[in-house]
Enzyme design. Structure first.
Site, PDB file in Angstrom:
ATOM      1  N   ALA A   1     -15.182  37.104 -33.445  1.00 15.94           N
ATOM      2  CA  ALA A   1     -13.912  37.155 -33.363  1.00 15.94           C
ATOM      3  C   ALA A   1     -12.808  36.171 -34.359  1.00 15.94           C
ATOM      4  O   ALA A   1     -12.664  34.677 -33.227  1.00 15.94           O
ATOM      5  CB  ALA A   1     -13.364  37.509 -32.502  1.00 15.94           C
ATOM      6  N   PRO A   2     -12.156  35.710 -35.093  1.00 20.25           N
ATOM      7  CA  PRO A   2     -11.942  37.167 -36.276  1.00 20.25           C
ATOM      8  C   PRO A   2     -12.528  37.222 -37.288  1.00 20.25           C
ATOM      9  O   PRO A   2     -12.933  37.721 -38.071  1.00 20.25           O
ATOM     10  CB  PRO A   2     -11.102  36.859 -36.721  1.00 20.25           C
ATOM     11  CG  PRO A   2     -10.285  35.342 -36.335  1.00 20.25           C
ATOM     12  CD  PRO A   2     -11.409  34.499 -34.981  1.00 20.25           C
ATOM     13  N   GLY A   3     -13.828  35.933 -37.039  1.00 18.86           N
ATOM     14  CA  GLY A   3     -15.088  36.376 -37.791  1.00 18.86           C
ATOM     15  C   GLY A   3     -15.714  35.211 -39.270  1.00 18.86           C
ATOM     16  O   GLY A   3     -16.027  35.275 -39.822  1.00 18.86           O
TER      17      GLY A   3
ATOM     18  N   ASP B   1     -18.391  40.004 -29.424  1.00 23.65           N
ATOM     19  CA  ASP B   1     -16.522  39.429 -29.486  1.00 23.65           C
ATOM     20  C   ASP B   1     -16.777  40.077 -27.869  1.00 23.65           C
ATOM     21  O   ASP B   1     -17.266  41.693 -28.666  1.00 23.65           O
ATOM     22  CB  ASP B   1     -15.752  39.868 -29.879  1.00 23.65           C
ATOM     23  CG  ASP B   1     -14.849  39.051 -29.704  1.00 23.65           C
ATOM     24  OD1 ASP B   1     -14.532  37.653 -29.949  1.00 23.65           O
ATOM     25  OD2 ASP B   1     -13.819  38.745 -29.304  1.00 23.65           O
TER      26      ASP B   1
ATOM     27  N   CYS C   1     -12.479  24.292 -30.098  1.00 25.41           N
ATOM     28  CA  CYS C   1     -11.605  23.768 -30.218  1.00 25.41           C
ATOM     29  C   CYS C   1     -10.694  22.876 -29.323  1.00 25.41           C
ATOM     30  O   CYS C   1      -9.309  23.522 -29.215  1.00 25.41           O
ATOM     31  CB  CYS C   1     -10.619  24.391 -31.562  1.00 25.41           C
ATOM     32  SG  CYS C   1     -10.619  26.488 -29.782  1.00 25.41           S
TER      33      CYS C   1
HETATM   34  C1  LIG Z   1     -12.721  30.508 -30.345  1.00 27.13           C
HETATM   35  S1  LIG Z   1     -12.487  31.760 -30.754  1.00 27.13           S
HETATM   36  C2  LIG Z   1     -13.485  32.482 -32.143  1.00 27.13           C
HETATM   37  C3  LIG Z   1     -13.535  32.160 -33.554  1.00 27.13           C
HETATM   38  C4  LIG Z   1     -14.582  32.413 -34.344  1.00 27.13           C
HETATM   39  N1  LIG Z   1     -15.634  32.248 -33.788  1.00 27.13           N
HETATM   40  C5  LIG Z   1     -14.171  32.421 -35.726  1.00 27.13           C
HETATM   41  O1  LIG Z   1     -14.492  31.355 -36.336  1.00 27.13           O
HETATM   42  O2  LIG Z   1     -13.452  33.252 -35.813  1.00 27.13           O
HETATM   43  C6  LIG Z   1     -13.385  33.028 -29.280  1.00 27.13           C
HETATM   44  C7  LIG Z   1     -13.642  34.112 -28.809  1.00 27.13           C
HETATM   45  O3  LIG Z   1     -13.863  34.935 -28.261  1.00 27.13           O
HETATM   46  C8  LIG Z   1     -13.532  35.755 -27.331  1.00 27.13           C
HETATM   47  N2  LIG Z   1     -14.882  36.103 -25.870  1.00 27.13           N
HETATM   48  C9  LIG Z   1     -14.211  35.265 -25.407  1.00 27.13           C
HETATM   49  N3  LIG Z   1     -15.066  35.607 -23.990  1.00 27.13           N
HETATM   50  C10 LIG Z   1     -15.502  36.092 -24.585  1.00 27.13           C
HETATM   51  C11 LIG Z   1     -16.751  36.340 -23.971  1.00 27.13           C
HETATM   52  N4  LIG Z   1     -17.200  36.189 -22.501  1.00 27.13           N
HETATM   53  N5  LIG Z   1     -17.646  37.199 -24.502  1.00 27.13           N
HETATM   54  C12 LIG Z   1     -17.539  37.209 -25.712  1.00 27.13           C
HETATM   55  N6  LIG Z   1     -17.229  36.725 -26.198  1.00 27.13           N
HETATM   56  C13 LIG Z   1     -16.139  36.105 -25.563  1.00 27.13           C
HETATM   57  C14 LIG Z   1     -12.236  35.413 -27.545  1.00 27.13           C
HETATM   58  O4  LIG Z   1     -12.135  37.384 -27.824  1.00 27.13           O
HETATM   59  C15 LIG Z   1     -12.553  35.282 -29.432  1.00 27.13           C
HETATM   60  O5  LIG Z   1     -12.576  35.753 -30.636  1.00 27.13           O
END
Ligand SMILES: C[S@@+](CC[C@H](N)C(=O)[O-])C[C@H]1O[C@@H](n2cnc3c(N)ncnc32)[C@H](O)[C@@H]1O
Length: 430
Positions: free
Chosen positions: A252-254, A274, A372
């Site tokens: 998320a957000p994808g 997610d 990031c």
């Molecule tokens: C950096 S963001 C991802 C951004 C996404 N990949 C994009 O490019 O739009 C990290 C995501 O990891 C999720 N997250 C955190 N801990 C997690 C877990 N244990 N398992 C799966 N998702 C997790 C968060 O909810 C968040 O949406």
């Protein structure tokens, strides 16, 4: 009646000072001010937070005693007042009088004299107050992070700090399955929108000035998305092949899921997972706008749901939760919220996620680890530790990395007018 803009900013800043993220605190406040003031509210909140370590150090010199926790809104208002005087083109007299007047909207009339005195003294003594700041405060960074940047990226520290203290560019990702970048650049040109091609991602376009997405040609139709150029490297490094099964484990957000699908229209399946079901709604919306298909799954990457079978994915993307130290210019609240000791906690969480996902990868499959962050404790050290503990994991041979090469991958550094600070490491299962 609409709330005074500076009082609204003060309350947002008070919430961030109390531990809330800007993403949580700002949207409800935007609803409370007049529509024409929303841009200013956003600028006051983002700008005050970007400069906060410097403004706090100035306030330390200007206040005879610290404000109580219940008066964080007054503290927020003073930060916002100093921000206007130090970093905006708002005339000094207008900034002072509007900030002082906002004490009424905060229902703290006692703070009127304080705000007036603090802001006027700042104007009188600006030079000497600024001269007293230590290097980290002068650079508007918390000391631990300022030192970490200098320790880890000594040659690039000044540029990273400059990037962190400025508004990021607005970068687009052309949907390459629907339109070529040159054609889209032509569309922008015809619409009078100034833009140029990125150099890292073949799909990236930099807009000269930020604008409302609704005014971008073909946005609603899915021709283009907003995505930083460094973030676009994920799909390029993963380079999914036709018929492959891909898991985007923190999706998320994808943004990255959608790019993977745009780049490989003949993919076998993409599972977008997610842990946060609310955030997955954004994934569904993006897929719909871009006319793409994926299986959307709620699940914890550190203990994936049973429906995701072992040895069933050709590729896994782990865009791990992290300190966001590479995207501070987009999330300036990180300067106030993050502590040095948080980094070890993120490192442990990232190890847990890698260990949880590895069994799902087919032998011969590849896993792209991304953050990031600019900090080794979430990047190189995490990958090194994982490789040491996982006999069937090794570094993939010669991925088309960009930015700075590290011992296990690459680091894009935040650049004014350029990409965000992202880390990538491509692994494969033997
Ligand atoms: C950096 S963001 C991802 C951004 C996404 N990949 C994009 O490019 O739009 C990290 C995501 O990891 C999720 N997250 C955190 N801990 C997690 C877990 N244990 N398992 C799966 N998702 C997790 C968060 O909810 C968040 O949406």
């Amino acid at each position: 009646m609409a709330l005074d803009t500076r009082a609204a900013a003060a309350r947002v800043l008070a919430q961030v000072l109390g531990g809330k993220s800007l993403n949580q605190a700002l949207p409800p406040a935007l609803e409370k001010v007049a529509p024409r003031d929303r841009g200013l509210l956003q600028q006051l909140c983002y700008g005050s937070l970007r400069q906060a370590p410097q403004l706090q150090a100035l306030l330390d010199q200007l206040l005879t005693k610290p404000l109580r926790d219940k008066d964080r809104d007054v503290l927020g208002l003073l930060l916002c007042g100093l921000y206007q005087l130090e970093d905006t083109r708002i005339p000094d007299h207008a900034a002072v009088s509007a900030t002082v007047a906002a004490t009424r909207a905060l229902k703290k009339p006692w703070a009127k004299g304080l705000a007036n005195a603090v802001l006027r003294r700042f104007l009188r003594e600006r030079e000497s107050l600024l001269a007293n700041l230590d290097a980290a405060s002068a650079a508007a960074h918390p000391p631990w992070f300022f030192q970490a940047i200098h320790r880890q990226w000594p040659r690039h520290a000044d540029r990273i700090i400059a990037a962190n203290n400025n508004q990021p560019p607005m970068t687009l990702r052309v949907n390459s399955s629907r339109v070529g970048r040159d054609n889209y650049l032509r569309d922008l040109n015809e619409a009078g929108i100034k833009a140029s091609a990125g150099t890292i991602s073949a799909d990236a376009i930099y807009l000269q000035s930020p604008m409302d997405v609704a005014e971008l040609p073909g946005f609603e139709d899915g021709l283009v998305s907003v995505q930083d150029e460094a973030a676009q490297l994920a799909a390029l490094l993963l380079a999914a092949e036709p018929d492959e099964r891909v898991l985007d484990a923190c999706a998320a957000p994808g943004g990255k899921s959608c790019h993977i699908l745009e780049r490989q229209p003949r993919l076998g399946e993409l599972v977008a997972m997610d842990v946060d079901p609310e955030r997955l709604i954004r994934v569904e919306q993006n897929l719909e706008r871009l006319q793409l298909q994926a299986s959307v799954v709620v699940g914890d990457a550190a203990g994936p749901p049973e429906q995701l079978a072992k040895n069933s994915f050709d590729c896994i993307l782990v865009d791990a939760p992290c300190s966001a130290s590479g995207v501070i210019r987009r999330h300036p609240d990180v300067k106030l919220l993050r502590r040095e000791q948080d980094i070890a906690g993120f490192g442990e969480q990232q190890q847990g996620i890698l260990a949880g996902l590895w069994p799902l990868l087919k032998p011969g499959g590849r896993l792209l680890y991304a953050t990031c962050s600019l900090l080794d404790g979430e990047n190189t050290e995490v990958v090194q530790q994982f490789l040491a503990a996982t006999p069937d994991a090794r570094l993939a041979a010669q991925p088309p990395y960009a930015g700075e090469t590290t011992s296990v991958g690459c680091q894009l550094l935040p650049d004014p007018g350029g990409p965000d600070g992202l880390f990538y490491s491509l692994l494969e299962k033997t």
